[in-house]
Scaffold this active site. Structure first.
Site, PDB file in Angstrom:
ATOM      1  N   GLU A  91     -19.265 -12.034 -54.188  1.00 40.06           N
ATOM      2  CA  GLU A  91     -18.904 -12.322 -52.804  1.00 40.06           C
ATOM      3  C   GLU A  91     -18.301 -13.716 -52.640  1.00 40.06           C
ATOM      4  O   GLU A  91     -17.232 -13.862 -52.062  1.00 40.06           O
ATOM      5  CB  GLU A  91     -20.138 -12.197 -51.895  1.00 40.06           C
ATOM      6  CG  GLU A  91     -19.820 -12.621 -50.456  1.00 40.06           C
ATOM      7  CD  GLU A  91     -20.993 -12.428 -49.501  1.00 40.06           C
ATOM      8  OE1 GLU A  91     -21.931 -11.691 -49.847  1.00 40.06           O
ATOM      9  OE2 GLU A  91     -20.957 -13.018 -48.402  1.00 40.06           O
ATOM     10  N   TYR A 119       9.257 -10.546 -37.678  1.00 46.56           N
ATOM     11  CA  TYR A 119      10.439 -11.374 -37.395  1.00 46.56           C
ATOM     12  C   TYR A 119      11.742 -10.632 -37.657  1.00 46.56           C
ATOM     13  O   TYR A 119      12.749 -10.912 -37.012  1.00 46.56           O
ATOM     14  CB  TYR A 119      10.372 -12.681 -38.182  1.00 46.56           C
ATOM     15  CG  TYR A 119       9.486 -13.695 -37.512  1.00 46.56           C
ATOM     16  CD1 TYR A 119       9.826 -14.174 -36.245  1.00 46.56           C
ATOM     17  CD2 TYR A 119       8.313 -14.150 -38.097  1.00 46.56           C
ATOM     18  CE1 TYR A 119       9.015 -15.089 -35.591  1.00 46.56           C
ATOM     19  CE2 TYR A 119       7.498 -15.057 -37.444  1.00 46.56           C
ATOM     20  CZ  TYR A 119       7.854 -15.526 -36.192  1.00 46.56           C
ATOM     21  OH  TYR A 119       7.049 -16.422 -35.544  1.00 46.56           O
ATOM     22  N   ASP A 176     -24.530 -11.282 -50.994  1.00 45.72           N
ATOM     23  CA  ASP A 176     -25.729 -11.746 -50.295  1.00 45.72           C
ATOM     24  C   ASP A 176     -26.596 -10.567 -49.895  1.00 45.72           C
ATOM     25  O   ASP A 176     -26.104  -9.454 -49.680  1.00 45.72           O
ATOM     26  CB  ASP A 176     -25.340 -12.497 -49.014  1.00 45.72           C
ATOM     27  CG  ASP A 176     -24.717 -13.854 -49.308  1.00 45.72           C
ATOM     28  OD1 ASP A 176     -24.839 -14.310 -50.467  1.00 45.72           O
ATOM     29  OD2 ASP A 176     -24.107 -14.422 -48.388  1.00 45.72           O
TER      30      ASP A 176
END
Lengths: 378, 566
Positions: free
Chosen positions: A204, A105, A256
């Protein structure tokens, strides 16, 4: 590059940042004064210029450089690059910062030079960042901060920050945050630490972090727990890196058991990613080790019936890692682990341990794993 | 073309037709004229006015050139209602008093018909036809004022045409003082209509000035506005030489006619003396090829029809030197360019003069010129030091320019022996050749079967000892293969030059746009450097000045410099 971020105080870094930008601007002006077309030399950011530095343990930028000479094709991006550098210079001087979105911006005030899409300003920013990185400076030094905030931290750690207005030191004791946690700021360079923890546990999922925090796992295990929330953000990675370096702490990763967990979350934390190779040297955590969940854990902890079949995407990701990922191919243990997982054809989540009771992970799994860190995957 | 625009009361041909009906046995030249006025270019009042000016100007210029005088022509139009007075004055040698009547009052009287040499007029029809048209539409005779150099007084007289006997009727003759040492002034009163645009008197004179840069023309229109076309070449073109016909392309009938009329006593002599480009060796070859029935010693007038056919075939088969070209006088490339440049404001000019060719034994030569680039259209100029500027000249008022607009077909300027051809464009060899030419190869748009599109004027000039017009009005050239082919070759030559110019222009435009693009960002580079290095405004501006120069210099190094506008 002998000096890096680690050797310097934040104030010195600002001086160096200003010097770097001034030097670049002066080189351009000198060429102009000599009647030559100005040019900027930038590291090539494409994957062809990304190399895996086995000794240092991270993806780094190669020696390839591109020269952006002022021509028709480069006029706009040349001006934008300089404008962006001037913006950075001004922010360092005034000790301010801009997010990527804000930087986009800011350009709206540049008239013809403005960016039409944030992707354009991000690309210019990446160029400048890559240029700064070969001079040992990160994007945060240039005062461009990522939009995404860092993860959460809890445990045996005191973070020492400053009041931006007064410069007064602020100490945050991460053992005294109750059921809440310390949120890693966008830029962590000004932070220093005090701790008696033995290791850092990078987790995680937010759910697992909540569980370990609620039951004050860090107290019994003498550790600091960090929530990554999927692939760790730059701030999170940098925070873990600085903490690990400064306090000489090992980092254990608990994610995982699936190809995404191995090659995206863990590998990014440890060695960085290919398309951000110019920053990996600051953001990688070479001391990270993979605690679990490993494919062997599925067997060892009886999780066979708490698994899901590997999806097509998982298998593709696994094969891709086996064939193309220099980090994986560097480590036979990882090759073996991934081949084992593909052979089993299943994946297991951290939460699968709840099969044996909600707090099985705290009472059985983690203590057993932590008793033998040498068995962690590299 | 049927005349539908003329109101009934102004149709003089009806009156004449009634008169003629009463005297049916008198088939006169005026009846011929009335029936064939379209052939002579007087089919509408608009055209009649232009044709009258054209015939008078052609005559005036031919007269001056024949006498070796740089022509200075004055054309005045006056009007009263539908009646126009066309006055054309020249600085020529003047006309002997006893000749005036026959020149202006007798159709088919002239010096040009019987010789084979390049001239503007060719049948001796034009000026008398204009006079007759005037006489038929207004009843007014031609008014002639002429002074021969050295004579103390000018001759002033009126010439009417005795339409039954095709004979001049001279009256009101007097001698008077005239402010010019020599010259002729012709006034024709005729019914006409003034037309603007491409078929106007002004356009005709302007095109005449283009093809005749050695002529000065002063024109005053009926409203009193004057326009001067000044000469840009101050010497006369070489005099065309009179020649004998070239054997190639000659028609059988003409050959037989020549055999009958010749003074030569043997066939060998005939071939050598009565044709150009034929020597004894060539003549012997022709006679040998003609076979047993003719020999070198055959008496020309005794050659029978079948022998003439064999001879004709032999002539066609035998290689003969190209016709002598010095009998054809082209305008010349530099002269053509000067003529174009002084009358057509364009960005690019090119001209070419083709080698002479031959058509039915008549040598001819094609010249082509192209002016391209609407004046008033923005273009990029390169100054010393490689700086580029966009130039936006003052726009030229619409209709004033001979160039077409950007998205219009190119304007075709047709000339035969330096005379502009204004009418019958579609039937003309020049138009056919311009359409046949593949302009797309030169970077122009060209609809199928049409002229190319673009702000350009295509000028084609045919110079010949005998121009094959499609009609006596001399409005279009017969599209014979030989002529069309030569024109196409000339157009292709100019087309290649044009393509080169267009490529360069496009390149400049691209570069200019790039430069403008870069310059858009210079202030930002300056501003950023100023912010970082804390430069003063002056230091910043100096640096940007330098950078600007460096950019211009780099263009010269890469772009191979500049060579200005061609």
């Amino acid at each position: 590059m002998t000096e890096t971020l680690e050797d310097m105080e934040p104030g010195d870094l600002d001086v160096r940042t200003l010097e770097l930008i001034e030097t670049l601007a002066r080189q351009i002006r000198d060429r102009i004064e000599k009647g030559e077309l100005p040019e900027i030399r930038l590291p090539v950011r494409s994957l062809s210029n990304v190399t895996y530095d086995a000794a240092e343990g991270y993806f780094g930028l190669g020696a390839a450089r591109k020269t952006r000479t002022l021509t028709v094709n480069t006029a706009k991006s040349f001006a934008q690059t300089l404008r962006m550098m001037a913006t950075s210079y001004g922010m360092v001087e005034k000790d301010d910062f801009a997010t990527k979105r804000e930087a986009y911006y800011i350009s709206k005030n540049w008239g013809d030079c403005r960016f039409d899409e944030q992707a354009e300003s991000d690309a210019i920013m990446d160029d400048i960042e890559a240029l700064a990185s070969i001079h040992g400076l990160s994007r945060e030094q240039l005062r461009f901060y990522p939009e995404a905030h860092g993860g959460s931290v809890a445990g045996r750690l005191t973070v020492i920050d400053r009041n931006a207005g007064t410069g007064e030191e602020i100490e945050i004791d991460c053992t005294r945050l109750g059921s809440g946690a310390y949120s890693i700021p966008h830029s962590v360079e000004q932070l220093s630490f005090r701790t008696d923890a033995r290791f850092i546990l990078a987790i995680e999922t937010g759910g697992m972090f909540q569980r370990l925090n609620k039951h004050r796992f860090w107290e019994s295990a003498d550790c600091i727990i960090v929530e990554m929330g999927g692939v760790p953000t730059r701030a999170t990675r940098r925070f873990i890196r600085r903490l690990s370096d400064q306090q000489d702490l090992p980092v254990y990763c608990f994610v995982d058991c699936d190809p995404y967990g191995f090659t995206n979350i863990y590998r990014t934390l440890k060695v960085g990613s290919g398309n951000a190779a110019h920053i990996n040297r600051f953001f990688c955590v070479p001391r990270a080790r993979f605690l679990g969940v490993t494919p062997q854990d599925i067997t060892d902890f009886g999780l066979d019936d708490a698994t899901h079949p590997l999806s097509k995407g998982d298998v593709k990701r696994a094969r891709d890692a086996l064939h193309n990922d220099p980090f994986i191919r560097q480590h036979p243990q990882w090759v073996a682990a991934i081949e084992q997982l593909v052979g089993m054809g299943v994946r297991a989540e951290q939460q699968a341990l709840a099969k044996w009771g909600l707090n099985y992970v705290i009472e059985e799994y983690l203590p057993e794993k932590l008793s033998n860190p040498d068995a962690f995957l590299p | 073309m049927p005349d539908q625009t003329t109101p009934p009361e102004a149709q003089p041909q009806k009156v004449s037709a009634l008169e003629l009906a009463g005297r049916q046995r008198d088939i006169s030249i005026s009846e011929f004229f009335l029936k064939n006025r379209h052939l002579l270019g007087f089919d509408t009042p608009e055209k009649a006015l232009v044709t009258a000016v054209k015939e008078a100007v052609d005559n005036a210029v031919d007269a001056c050139e024949d006498a070796g005088i740089l022509p200075e022509i004055k054309v005045e139009l006056r009007r009263r209602g539908r009646i126009f007075t066309v006055a054309v004055e020249d600085n020529g040698p003047g006309i002997l008093e006893e000749q005036i009547g026959r020149i202006f009052g007798k159709l088919l009287y002239g010096s040009k018909f019987h010789k084979l040499a390049q001239s503007r007029g060719q049948q001796g029809m034009g000026i008398a036809a204009a006079g007759m048209y005037g006489q038929l539409t207004t009843g007014k005779p031609l008014h002639i004022l002429s002074r021969v150099e050295g004579e103390p007084l000018a001759t002033d007289l009126y010439v009417a045409i005795d339409t039954q006997k095709n004979r001049p009727d001279v009256h009101r003759k007097k001698h008077l003082e005239w402010g010019h040492p020599q010259g002729t002034r012709v006034e024709i009163v005729l019914e006409g209509s003034l037309q603007g645009g491409r078929h106007s008197v002004g356009a005709y004179l302007r095109q005449t000035a283009i093809a005749n840069p050695h002529i000065t023309i002063h024109y005053q229109d009926p409203d009193g506005h004057t326009r001067d076309f000044f000469r840009s070449i101050h010497s006369l073109p070489p005099r065309p030489r009179e020649i004998k016909p070239h054997p190639h392309g000659i028609e059988l009938g003409r050959l037989i006619q020549m055999l009958n009329n010749t003074d030569s006593r043997t066939l060998m002599q005939f071939l050598v003396n009565d044709f150009s480009s034929v020597g004894r060796k060539t003549a012997a070859r022709i006679i040998k090829a003609a076979g047993q029935r003719v020999s070198e010693r055959s008496y020309p007038t005794h050659i029978a029809h079948t022998q003439a056919i064999a001879l004709h075939r032999a002539i066609e088969k035998t290689p003969v030197l190209s016709p002598r070209t010095d009998c054809v006088v082209p305008i010349g490339e530099p002269q053509l360019l000067k003529g174009l440049q002084s009358e057509v404001a364009a960005d690019f000019y090119t001209a070419t003069t083709r080698p002479a060719g031959s058509y039915r034994g008549n040598p001819f030569q094609i010249e082509v010129a192209i002016a391209y680039g609407q004046a008033g259209e923005a273009r990029v100029d390169v100054a010393e030091g490689g700086r580029m500027n966009e130039v936006r000249p003052e726009p030229v008022p619409a209709g004033e320019d001979l160039l077409g607009l950007k998205d219009e077909p190119a304007h075709l300027l047709r000339f035969a022996n330096r005379v502009p051809l204004l009418y019958q464009q579609s039937g003309c060899a020049i138009t056919r050749a311009a359409i046949q030419t593949n302009w797309r190869a030169y970077g122009l748009h060209q609809p199928k079967g049409a002229l190319p599109i673009g702000p350009m004027a295509i000028l084609v000039h045919l110079a010949s000892v005998w121009v094959p017009y499609t009609s006596e009005a001399k409005e279009a050239i017969e599209p014979t293969p030989e002529i069309v082919k030569e024109i196409v070759l000339g157009l292709q030559h100019c087309g290649r030059e044009l393509a080169q110019y267009l490529r360069r222009k496009a390149r400049l435009r691209r570069e200019y746009e790039r430069r403008v693009y870069i310059e858009t960002y210079l202030p930002h580079i300056g501003g950023a450097l100023q912010d970082i290095l804390a430069l003063s405004d002056e230091e910043r501006d100096n640096a940007m000045q330098r950078l600007d120069s460096a950019l211009h210099e780099s263009r010269q190094k890469q772009g191979g410099g500049h060579d200005g506008n061609a």
